[in-house]
Design an enzyme around this catalytic site. Structure first.
Site, PDB file in Angstrom:
ATOM      1  CD  GLN A 100      -5.020  -8.433 -11.150  1.00 59.18           C
ATOM      2  OE1 GLN A 100      -6.110  -8.628 -10.636  1.00 59.18           O
ATOM      3  NE2 GLN A 100      -4.418  -7.257 -11.057  1.00 59.18           N
TER       4      GLN A 100
ATOM      5  CB  ALA B 209      -0.002   8.330  -0.506  1.00 60.69           C
TER       6      ALA B 209
ATOM      7  NE  ARG C  32       3.660  -4.816 -11.870  1.00 62.35           N
ATOM      8  CZ  ARG C  32       2.359  -5.096 -12.057  1.00 62.35           C
ATOM      9  NH1 ARG C  32       1.488  -4.121 -12.208  1.00 62.35           N
ATOM     10  NH2 ARG C  32       1.936  -6.340 -12.095  1.00 62.35           N
TER      11      ARG C  32
ATOM     12  CB  SER D  31       2.522   2.468  -9.441  1.00 66.11           C
ATOM     13  OG  SER D  31       2.627   1.099  -9.749  1.00 66.11           O
TER      14      SER D  31
ATOM     15  CG  LEU E 283      -1.887  -1.181   1.335  1.00 65.04           C
ATOM     16  CD1 LEU E 283      -2.807  -1.008   2.546  1.00 65.04           C
ATOM     17  CD2 LEU E 283      -2.709  -1.339   0.059  1.00 65.04           C
TER      18      LEU E 283
ATOM     19  CG  HIS F 134      -3.108   1.151  -2.420  1.00 64.83           C
ATOM     20  ND1 HIS F 134      -1.743   1.049  -2.538  1.00 64.83           N
ATOM     21  CD2 HIS F 134      -3.627   0.340  -3.374  1.00 64.83           C
ATOM     22  CE1 HIS F 134      -1.443   0.201  -3.507  1.00 64.83           C
ATOM     23  NE2 HIS F 134      -2.559  -0.233  -4.045  1.00 64.83           N
TER      24      HIS F 134
ATOM     25  CG  ASP G 293      -4.750   0.889 -12.082  1.00 72.59           C
ATOM     26  OD1 ASP G 293      -3.768   0.596 -12.771  1.00 72.59           O
ATOM     27  OD2 ASP G 293      -4.688   1.076 -10.857  1.00 72.59           O
TER      28      ASP G 293
HETATM   29  P1  AMP Z   1      -3.654  -2.318  -6.792  1.00 69.07           P
HETATM   30  O1  AMP Z   1      -3.213  -2.669  -5.415  1.00 69.07           O
HETATM   31  O2  AMP Z   1      -2.556  -1.869  -7.690  1.00 69.07           O
HETATM   32  O3  AMP Z   1      -4.554  -3.364  -7.397  1.00 69.07           O
HETATM   33  O4  AMP Z   1      -4.586  -1.041  -6.628  1.00 69.07           O
HETATM   34  C1  AMP Z   1      -5.723  -1.068  -5.811  1.00 69.07           C
HETATM   35  C2  AMP Z   1      -6.522   0.150  -6.089  1.00 69.07           C
HETATM   36  O5  AMP Z   1      -5.756   1.311  -5.795  1.00 69.07           O
HETATM   37  C3  AMP Z   1      -6.948   0.247  -7.553  1.00 69.07           C
HETATM   38  O6  AMP Z   1      -8.286   0.713  -7.621  1.00 69.07           O
HETATM   39  C4  AMP Z   1      -5.984   1.266  -8.101  1.00 69.07           C
HETATM   40  O7  AMP Z   1      -6.495   1.987  -9.212  1.00 69.07           O
HETATM   41  C5  AMP Z   1      -5.836   2.189  -6.905  1.00 69.07           C
HETATM   42  N1  AMP Z   1      -4.601   2.966  -7.031  1.00 69.07           N
HETATM   43  C6  AMP Z   1      -3.352   2.491  -7.282  1.00 69.07           C
HETATM   44  N2  AMP Z   1      -2.483   3.512  -7.401  1.00 69.07           N
HETATM   45  C7  AMP Z   1      -3.200   4.646  -7.225  1.00 69.07           C
HETATM   46  C8  AMP Z   1      -2.871   6.039  -7.233  1.00 69.07           C
HETATM   47  N3  AMP Z   1      -1.635   6.477  -7.466  1.00 69.07           N
HETATM   48  N4  AMP Z   1      -3.874   6.924  -7.005  1.00 69.07           N
HETATM   49  C9  AMP Z   1      -5.139   6.511  -6.778  1.00 69.07           C
HETATM   50  N5  AMP Z   1      -5.511   5.215  -6.754  1.00 69.07           N
HETATM   51  C10 AMP Z   1      -4.558   4.299  -6.982  1.00 69.07           C
END
Ligand code: AMP
Length: 356
Positions: A118, A92, A257, A255, A90, A94, A220
């Site tokens: 995925q 900021a 990543r 992100s 996680l 998330h 995303d």
């Molecule tokens: P993930 O853990 O990458 O699957 O992301 C979980 C959720 O967090 C998804 O809805 C992403 O679009 C959102 N998310 C990831 N990075 C960001 C970001 N920089 N700003 C806002 N939401 C994000």
């Protein structure tokens, strides 16, 4: 209108794989954890002067049955439930989703589940960043008036895919969900099984949690379009909320990543957001997608190899149809994917987008 550089495969980070199910120190049963935001051992005198930091109590739930039981209790108490699905690691971005949920709902549940379906066999499932304890600690620090994160749902792979989940789609058996028409372009063109995996896991999670509201990030953006259609077409009762992208000070979209990037690449990657802002400036003068795309490509090429720009596209916000001209009353999405050098000597894909 789009430019697209297709690659048959892309190598992900080659860091040592870490075992999936050995990630946490919590046992598999339901556990009530108490976290203190400041864990220094204060003396009695200091404690008298400094107010005790607020404590957040988060239940860690591992099974469908536990989540369903918790959800039933919320329903009986008349509490609204907000849900934030994540793959952990996680940051900021998330937490922005979590805060939105806490503001809008009586109770908030966050899932942490790295969803195998995925990932293609060539992708970074094994090395995807994972730090469950740090994730829970960050969530415990999210306290807003009398609201907090109530539950972390962290199921095992077997709990979500009881019949197993080989990464090769040809070997997968059982029920999967595909949102046709919205899953094949943009990210779907580069990662053909990605949205099938996303739609499948989101369906499962919505069936388990049955939230009033569910939160996704604009970061995303194609995922938000796919999920909105999924929720509409399969008659889920949850309302989908899209939260704006959280960025580093230099504009780089946060992100999980980004942990793969070198300091230099992190700095250079600021050019991606600058390129998207250039797109906005061009659009104010000229609504041609070709002009907008040209501005993005030439900006990104200042820092990265043009061949590493996988796509720059201008698409309709609802149908993802590629546009030649943007209608000012409708607007559009400009999205980009670039492969940038990482600290493992290979390339990491970064995606970003802006709304016109
Ligand atoms: P993930 O853990 O990458 O699957 O992301 C979980 C959720 O967090 C998804 O809805 C992403 O679009 C959102 N998310 C990831 N990075 C960001 C970001 N920089 N700003 C806002 N939401 C994000």
């Amino acid at each position: 209108m789009a430019i697209l550089v297709t690659r048959s495969s892309w190598t992900s980070s080659s860091s040592a794989p870490r075992l999936f199910n050995l990630l946490h120190i919590y046992n598999r049963s339901s556990l009530l954890c108490t976290f203190r935001h400041n864990s220094t051992a204060a003396t009695a005198a200091a404690a008298a002067e400094v107010p005790e930091p607020r404590k957040s109590q988060i239940q860690i739930l591992r099974t469908l049955a536990e989540v369903r039981s918790w959800r039933r209790d919320q329903l009986i108490k008349g509490q609204t439930v907000g849900f934030v699905p994540t793959m952990g690691a996680l940051h900021a971005g998330h937490l922005r989703l979590v805060q939105s949920s806490m503001r809008m709902n009586d109770a908030t549940i966050v899932s942490i589940f790295v969803n195998p379906s995925q990932f293609a066999p060539t992708e970074d499932l094994a090395s995807y960043p994972r730090d469950f304890d740090a994730d829970v600690e960050q969530l415990a620090a999210q306290v807003d008036d009398d609201r907090q994160v109530d539950v972390v749902f962290a199921p095992s792979v077997e709990e979500i895919y009881p019949n197993g989940i080989p990464l090769d789609v040809a070997e997968q058996k059982g029920a999967f969900v595909t949102v046709h028409g919205l899953s094949e372009q943009l990210e779907g063109r580069i990662r053909p099984q990605f949205f099938r995996g996303v739609a499948t896991v989101v369906s499962k999670l919505l069936n388990i949690v049955s939230p009033d509201r569910v939160y996704f990030g604009q970061k995303d953006i194609q995922q938000t379009v796919v999920v909105k259609r999924l929720v509409q077409d399969l008659c889920y009762g949850s309302v989908v909320h899209v939260v704006p992208t959280a960025r580093d000070d230099n504009g780089l979209a946060l992100s999980s990543r980004n942990a793969y990037l070198t300091d230099q690449t992190r700095q250079d990657a600021a050019v991606i957001y600058k390129a998207l802002q250039n797109a906005l400036m061009v659009y104010r003068q000229n609504t041609s997608a070709e002009k907008i795309i040209g501005a993005v490509v030439s900006s990104i090429a200042e820092k990265f190899d043009k061949d590493d720009i996988e796509y720059v596209c201008v698409n309709d916000k609802d149908t993802l149809e590629e546009l030649e001209v943007v209608q000012p009353l409708k607007g559009a999405i400009v999205s980009v994917a670039v492969r940038v050098p990482n600290k493992f000597g290979s390339k990491t894909r970064l995606i970003d987008n802006i709304l016109l």
